[in-house]
Design an enzyme around this catalytic site. Sequence first.
Site, short mmCIF file in Angstrom:
data_model
loop_
_atom_site.label_atom_id
_atom_site.label_comp_id
_atom_site.label_asym_id
_atom_site.label_seq_id
_atom_site.Cartn_x
_atom_site.Cartn_y
_atom_site.Cartn_z
N LYS A 196 0.86 -1.18 0.00
CA LYS A 196 0.00 0.00 0.00
C LYS A 196 0.90 1.23 0.00
CE LYS A 196 -3.57 2.44 2.59
NZ LYS A 196 -4.62 2.32 3.60
N LYS A 249 -2.13 -1.39 -3.85
CA LYS A 249 -3.03 -0.24 -3.77
C LYS A 249 -2.21 1.04 -3.87
CE LYS A 249 -6.09 1.95 -0.46
NZ LYS A 249 -6.60 1.96 0.89
C1 PBG Z 1 -7.39 3.42 5.82
C2 PBG Z 1 -7.70 3.23 4.39
C3 PBG Z 1 -7.52 4.18 3.37
C4 PBG Z 1 -8.04 3.61 2.23
C5 PBG Z 1 -8.50 2.33 2.56
N1 PBG Z 1 -8.25 2.11 3.90
C6 PBG Z 1 -7.01 5.57 3.41
C7 PBG Z 1 -5.65 5.82 3.86
O1 PBG Z 1 -4.81 4.94 3.98
O2 PBG Z 1 -5.39 6.99 4.15
C8 PBG Z 1 -8.13 4.30 0.90
C9 PBG Z 1 -9.19 3.84 -0.02
C10 PBG Z 1 -9.52 4.76 -1.13
O3 PBG Z 1 -8.91 5.83 -1.33
O4 PBG Z 1 -10.43 4.40 -1.88
N2 PBG Z 1 -6.35 2.75 6.36
#
Ligand code: PBG
Length: 324
Positions: A196, A249
């Site tokens: 991520k 992601k």
């Molecule tokens: C939180 C989380 C996030 C997303 C999914 N889980 C945001 C972040 O890490 O700040 C993002 C999903 C999206 O932008 O569609 N941990």
Amino acid sequence: MYILRRNRILRRSPAVRAMVAETNLTPNDFIAPLFITEGNQVQEEITSMPGYYRRSIDNTVKEVKELWGLGLKSVLLFVKCEDALKDNAGTEALNKNGLMQRSIKAIKEALPEIVVMTDVALDPYSSFGHDGIVEGQEIVNDKTVELLAKMSLSHARAGADFVAPSDMMDGRILAIREILEQNGFSQTGIMSYSAKYASCFYGPFRDALDSAPGFGDKKTYQMNYANRLEAIKETLMDIEEGADIVMVKPAMAYLDIIREVKNAVEVPVSAYHVSGEYAMIKAAAKMGWLDEGKAILESLTSIKRAGADLIATYFAKDAVKLLS
Ligand code: PBG
């Protein structure tokens, strides 16, 4: 002149093109993320995600029934925690009657067969908007991991089929697998957000949950988008620790990473087509600059072609409708 290999033969008609298509989308490919808020009969449009909503549990159950009816198999739950319940200890995240826990129960009661996945991270519950416990300016790892494990157990007890840790702390997959085993949840799966990246494309999501970091950014835990090998390292470690499904992601700007991960592992690979990617297509379509339906199918097909076995996308419902 005569040409031996006429590649255009395989592109001559829609029927031939369909016959030789290497990648086909099906409803089984998609995971539908859902935003849940307190209340009754609530359906609020998210400003930076036009056409996408925060719903109360009752309306969420209705929506999930519709998704299941369209052939979708899984949902990924996110809750918007009330400000008064936020702290630096994730207290509300462990509440067995919390919004997440009640949502899981309501959905599994209405549709026992649907695969319910739950977001595991502290940001929606954190007074700092960070994914972990904050001490000084630091997001501390090991205390956060303990809490994420307890949170996962709480979701499993409520009936979650998969927990989906999205926090990028070190060692959390092993801690989650252990606590699930120790408590008899050997059938609960883990979909790990393994690679991520610290991405600007999460902006609209943070509007949806009011979860933007209060200070700093997430670069000490989420990955630097300059890196490729690190994604493989993170993913292989998560698999060793017990991840059943791994994730890359965001998706569209990381198709190379999806492919490399797919080539490196033997577990299903998911990709998260994130909120900013949704917003970009929506905005261009609204301006009349892109055909929305075509942009959706081209994007999702490309993500699958890159190697994603599963795609979490806010276009899940649209895609299934477009495909039928
Ligand atoms: C939180 C989380 C996030 C997303 C999914 N889980 C945001 C972040 O890490 O700040 C993002 C999903 C999206 O932008 O569609 N941990």
